[in-house]
Design a protein around this motif. Structure first.
Motif, PDB file in Angstrom:
ATOM      1  N   ALA A  35      15.112  49.236  38.975  1.00  0.00           N
ATOM      2  CA  ALA A  35      15.647  48.016  39.595  1.00  0.00           C
ATOM      3  C   ALA A  35      16.499  48.374  40.800  1.00  0.00           C
ATOM      4  CB  ALA A  35      16.465  47.232  38.575  1.00  0.00           C
ATOM      5  N   LEU A  36      16.237  47.707  41.925  1.00  0.00           N
ATOM      6  CA  LEU A  36      16.920  48.034  43.172  1.00  0.00           C
ATOM      7  C   LEU A  36      18.262  47.313  43.335  1.00  0.00           C
ATOM      8  CD1 LEU A  36      13.914  48.033  45.669  1.00  0.00           C
ATOM      9  CD2 LEU A  36      15.023  49.985  44.554  1.00  0.00           C
ATOM     10  N   GLY A  37      18.535  46.328  42.477  1.00  0.00           N
ATOM     11  CA  GLY A  37      19.775  45.576  42.636  1.00  0.00           C
ATOM     12  C   GLY A  37      21.006  46.454  42.540  1.00  0.00           C
ATOM     13  N   ALA A  38      21.077  47.288  41.464  1.00  0.00           N
ATOM     14  CA  ALA A  38      22.222  48.169  41.285  1.00  0.00           C
ATOM     15  C   ALA A  38      22.312  49.184  42.410  1.00  0.00           C
ATOM     16  CB  ALA A  38      22.128  48.871  39.924  1.00  0.00           C
ATOM     17  N   ILE A  39      21.134  49.675  42.912  1.00  0.00           N
ATOM     18  CA  ILE A  39      21.120  50.667  44.000  1.00  0.00           C
ATOM     19  C   ILE A  39      21.679  50.049  45.274  1.00  0.00           C
ATOM     20  CG2 ILE A  39      19.626  52.083  45.451  1.00  0.00           C
ATOM     21  CD1 ILE A  39      17.792  52.456  43.054  1.00  0.00           C
ATOM     22  N   GLU A  40      21.269  48.819  45.617  1.00  0.00           N
ATOM     23  CA  GLU A  40      21.778  48.165  46.815  1.00  0.00           C
ATOM     24  C   GLU A  40      23.274  47.953  46.724  1.00  0.00           C
ATOM     25  OE1 GLU A  40      20.177  47.681  49.473  1.00  0.00           O
ATOM     26  OE2 GLU A  40      18.171  48.171  48.766  1.00  0.00           O
ATOM     27  N   THR A  41      23.759  47.564  45.526  1.00  0.00           N
ATOM     28  CA  THR A  41      25.201  47.380  45.337  1.00  0.00           C
ATOM     29  C   THR A  41      25.936  48.701  45.513  1.00  0.00           C
ATOM     30  OG1 THR A  41      24.786  45.573  43.779  1.00  0.00           O
ATOM     31  CG2 THR A  41      26.975  46.566  43.728  1.00  0.00           C
ATOM     32  N   PHE A  42      25.333  49.790  44.981  1.00  0.00           N
ATOM     33  CA  PHE A  42      25.932  51.120  45.119  1.00  0.00           C
ATOM     34  C   PHE A  42      26.047  51.505  46.591  1.00  0.00           C
ATOM     35  CE2 PHE A  42      25.571  55.701  45.542  1.00  0.00           C
ATOM     36  CZ  PHE A  42      26.511  56.175  44.649  1.00  0.00           C
ATOM     37  N   LEU A  43      24.950  51.333  47.314  1.00  0.00           N
ATOM     38  CA  LEU A  43      24.952  51.703  48.728  1.00  0.00           C
ATOM     39  C   LEU A  43      25.889  50.826  49.552  1.00  0.00           C
ATOM     40  CD1 LEU A  43      21.124  52.359  49.248  1.00  0.00           C
ATOM     41  CD2 LEU A  43      22.958  54.047  48.934  1.00  0.00           C
ATOM     42  N   ALA A  44      26.131  49.570  49.060  1.00  0.00           N
ATOM     43  CA  ALA A  44      27.035  48.663  49.775  1.00  0.00           C
ATOM     44  C   ALA A  44      28.497  48.940  49.439  1.00  0.00           C
ATOM     45  CB  ALA A  44      26.688  47.215  49.453  1.00  0.00           C
ATOM     46  N   GLY A  45      28.751  49.906  48.565  1.00  0.00           N
ATOM     47  CA  GLY A  45      30.135  50.259  48.235  1.00  0.00           C
ATOM     48  C   GLY A  45      30.720  49.444  47.102  1.00  0.00           C
ATOM     49  N   GLY A  46      29.893  49.029  46.122  1.00  0.00           N
ATOM     50  CA  GLY A  46      30.397  48.262  44.974  1.00  0.00           C
ATOM     51  C   GLY A  46      31.330  49.076  44.096  1.00  0.00           C
ATOM     52  N   SER A  47      32.112  48.385  43.288  1.00  0.00           N
ATOM     53  CA  SER A  47      33.094  49.061  42.423  1.00  0.00           C
ATOM     54  C   SER A  47      32.404  49.727  41.250  1.00  0.00           C
ATOM     55  CB  SER A  47      34.121  48.045  41.912  1.00  0.00           C
ATOM     56  OG  SER A  47      33.485  47.007  41.190  1.00  0.00           O
ATOM     57  N   PHE A  48      32.958  50.850  40.850  1.00  0.00           N
ATOM     58  CA  PHE A  48      32.413  51.632  39.733  1.00  0.00           C
ATOM     59  C   PHE A  48      33.058  51.177  38.413  1.00  0.00           C
ATOM     60  CE2 PHE A  48      32.093  55.131  43.138  1.00  0.00           C
ATOM     61  CZ  PHE A  48      30.868  54.659  43.547  1.00  0.00           C
ATOM     62  N   PRO A  49      32.360  51.404  37.289  1.00  0.00           N
ATOM     63  CA  PRO A  49      31.034  52.029  37.196  1.00  0.00           C
ATOM     64  C   PRO A  49      29.927  51.031  37.453  1.00  0.00           C
ATOM     65  CG  PRO A  49      31.871  51.585  35.000  1.00  0.00           C
ATOM     66  CD  PRO A  49      32.952  51.153  35.945  1.00  0.00           C
ATOM     67  N   LEU A  50      28.869  51.521  38.097  1.00  0.00           N
ATOM     68  CA  LEU A  50      27.645  50.765  38.291  1.00  0.00           C
ATOM     69  C   LEU A  50      26.553  51.411  37.464  1.00  0.00           C
ATOM     70  CD1 LEU A  50      27.716  50.150  42.155  1.00  0.00           C
ATOM     71  CD2 LEU A  50      27.922  48.422  40.362  1.00  0.00           C
ATOM     72  N   ARG A  51      25.793  50.607  36.752  1.00  0.00           N
ATOM     73  CA  ARG A  51      24.766  51.147  35.861  1.00  0.00           C
ATOM     74  C   ARG A  51      23.402  50.657  36.329  1.00  0.00           C
ATOM     75  NH1 ARG A  51      29.134  49.634  32.879  1.00  0.00           N
ATOM     76  NH2 ARG A  51      30.144  51.272  31.631  1.00  0.00           N
ATOM     77  N   GLY A  52      22.500  51.619  36.422  1.00  0.00           N
ATOM     78  CA  GLY A  52      21.144  51.289  36.826  1.00  0.00           C
ATOM     79  C   GLY A  52      20.141  51.672  35.756  1.00  0.00           C
TER      80      GLY A  52
END
Length: 484
Positions: free
Chosen positions: A109-126
């Motif tokens: 799923a690309l949603g979590a990856i896009e959020t990661f690349l946009a600088g979203g707060s951790f933790p992010l799970r994909g």
């Protein structure tokens, strides 16, 4: 134990603390896991970008498997739990650095990856391609924008973390500390509840002892609490007041039972005497009718009539006293007391003259009206004057005196100049059926007249007093309230 209040309180405490302890441990583990993942992802956030910069793993639009494998082997030397995936623009897996080809997912799923690349707060799970779960990761765009380098950071790491946590000395100490703290809380709660319910147990013991006793002689181990601090003190005070009230009621019931027994005995005696005499005279008349003269027959009939009248008077007094006992309140009205006094005295003029006793009435002419039951007050005055005439010898005087007092009441006094009342008999003259010894008692009394007077005056909220001096007569008085 569950049947006692202390046991139930302890069960409630345990029912609250144990789930709270389990919830606390679960929250601690979840928080620790989340914190570990946050720190791990934050520390390795630039891993994928660094790998992209160091090695070009793409051959045009295809993956250079040799470079990818070499990169994975090199990374495994420092972190064996990291997995590397190459994704296209749609998230499909183009290549994998793992030797395990049994992937459960072929896309990420690309949603979590896009959020990661946009600088979203951790933790992010994909997506974790090898497991049916979500995991932390690092991601970066490939050179030329051909796709993504997707680095899974926790796969076996998470399982290893749980295993390490389960065998961790710190966690074991924490769990032991939680267990000890829970035990201390339970023991402290048990002790606190025992102290709180101690007074309740004492109260229960006192109530049980009172229940099993004769209700009058048992000693109460409790004392009233003057400054009650809580509901238990109030319950104790209420119980002690109930004990006192029950004792008074039981004493009153026993006294009433004794009075009833004495009343039955006295009634049986006083009814039997005139009834036996009446029956004797009538039987004599029936048996010796022919042998008796006219004068003797008249004497027998006169004696039988007198005993019949006495029997009728006694029965009437018994009914009157019974009615007064059952009457809660008299029929209150305003009436002239002086006029009533003269009427009662006038009723006894002829009997008093026959006996040679003088009757007198004293009182101011402007005496105010009084409030009370006219019929009952008349009955009380009638009994007192009749009693005074019977106990006053010829040449004596019976006086009815009315006088206002300084307490806004009207005093009614009946005095005679008879032989008076013996000092040992004085305290009992208002008892039902009580009479002074027969040698000193005039005939015709029933022992109920003064008892009726006492009950009438009590119904008017007052009391009757008596004073007597040997050979100088007796005085009876009571007080009535004037009308407003």
């Amino acid at each position: 134990m569950a049947r006692t209040l202390h046991g139930r309180l302890l069960l409630v405490l345990a029912g609250l603390l144990v789930p709270m302890g389990v919830l606390f441990v679960a929250i601690t583990l979840a928080s620790a896991r989340g914190y570990y993942q946050e720190i791990t992802q934050e520390q390795n956030a630039g891993l994928a970008a660094s790998l992209v910069e160091q090695s070009d793993i793409m051959l045009g639009s295809t993956v250079d498997q040799e470079k990818l494998k070499s990169l994975t082997e090199m990374l495994a030397m420092t972190n064996p739990n990291v997995e590397i995936y190459v994704l296209d623009e749609d998230g499909a897996i183009l290549g994998s650095g793992t030797t395990d080809t049994r992937l459960l997912a072929d896309t990420v799923a690309l949603g979590a990856i896009e959020t990661f690349l946009a600088g979203g707060s951790f933790p992010l799970r994909g997506t974790d391609p090898r497991r049916r779960q979500r995991t932390i990761f690092s991601a970066a765009r490939l050179a030329g924008g051909l796709g993504y380098l997707y680095v899974v950071l926790t796969n076996e790491v998470q399982t290893s973390f749980i295993r390490n946590v389960q065998t961790s000395t710190v966690l074991r100490l924490s769990l032991w500390g939680s267990g000890v703290l829970l035990t201390i809380l339970l023991l402290g709660g048990s002790l606190g509840f025992a102290l709180l319910t101690r007074r309740l147990r004492r109260l229960r013991a006192a109530m049980t002892a009172f229940e099993r006793s004769d209700l009058e002689t048992v000693e109460m181990p409790l004392a009233p609490v003057r400054c009650s601090s809580d509901e238990l003190d109030e319950v104790q005070n209420i119980f002690l007041r109930m004990v006192d009230r029950i004792r008074r009621q039981v004493g009153a019931l026993r006294w009433a039972d004794d009075q009833r027994r004495e009343l039955v005995t006295n009634i049986s005696h006083d009814l039997r005497t005139p009834l036996a005499a009446l029956q004797g005279y009538l039987e004599t008349l029936q048996i010796k009718h022919d042998s008796l003269t006219t004068a003797e027959q008249a004497n027998y009939l006169s004696a039988a009539r007198q005993h019949g009248e006495r029997l009728d008077r006694l029965i009437a007094q018994l009914f009157e006293l019974s009615r007064l006992d059952a009457e809660a309140l008299p029929q209150i009205e305003s009436f002239p007391l002086q006029e009533l006094a003269h009427d009662v005295i006038q009723k006894f003029r002829i009997p008093a003259e026959v006996k040679g006793v003088a009757l007198e009435v004293f009182g101011p002419t402007d005496l105010p009206f009084v409030i009370g039951d006219l019929g009952l007050i008349e009955r009380a005055l009638t009994n007192l004057i009749d009693n005074a005439i019977r106990h006053t010898p010829a040449g004596g005087t019976v006086t009815l005196r009315l006088e206002p007092t300084g307490e806004r009441t009207i005093r009614v006094m009946v005095a005679d100049t008879g032989e008076g009342i013996r000092s040992d008999a004085l305290p009992r003259i208002f008892e039902r059926f009580y009479q002074v010894p027969s040698a000193e008692r005039p005939r015709g009394g029933s022992g109920l007249g003064l008892a009726i007077v006492k009950r009438i005056i009590e119904l008017h909220g007052s009391s009757i007093e008596v004073e007597s001096r040997p050979d100088k007569g007796a005085r009876f008085w009571f007080e009535l309230a004037p009308s407003a």
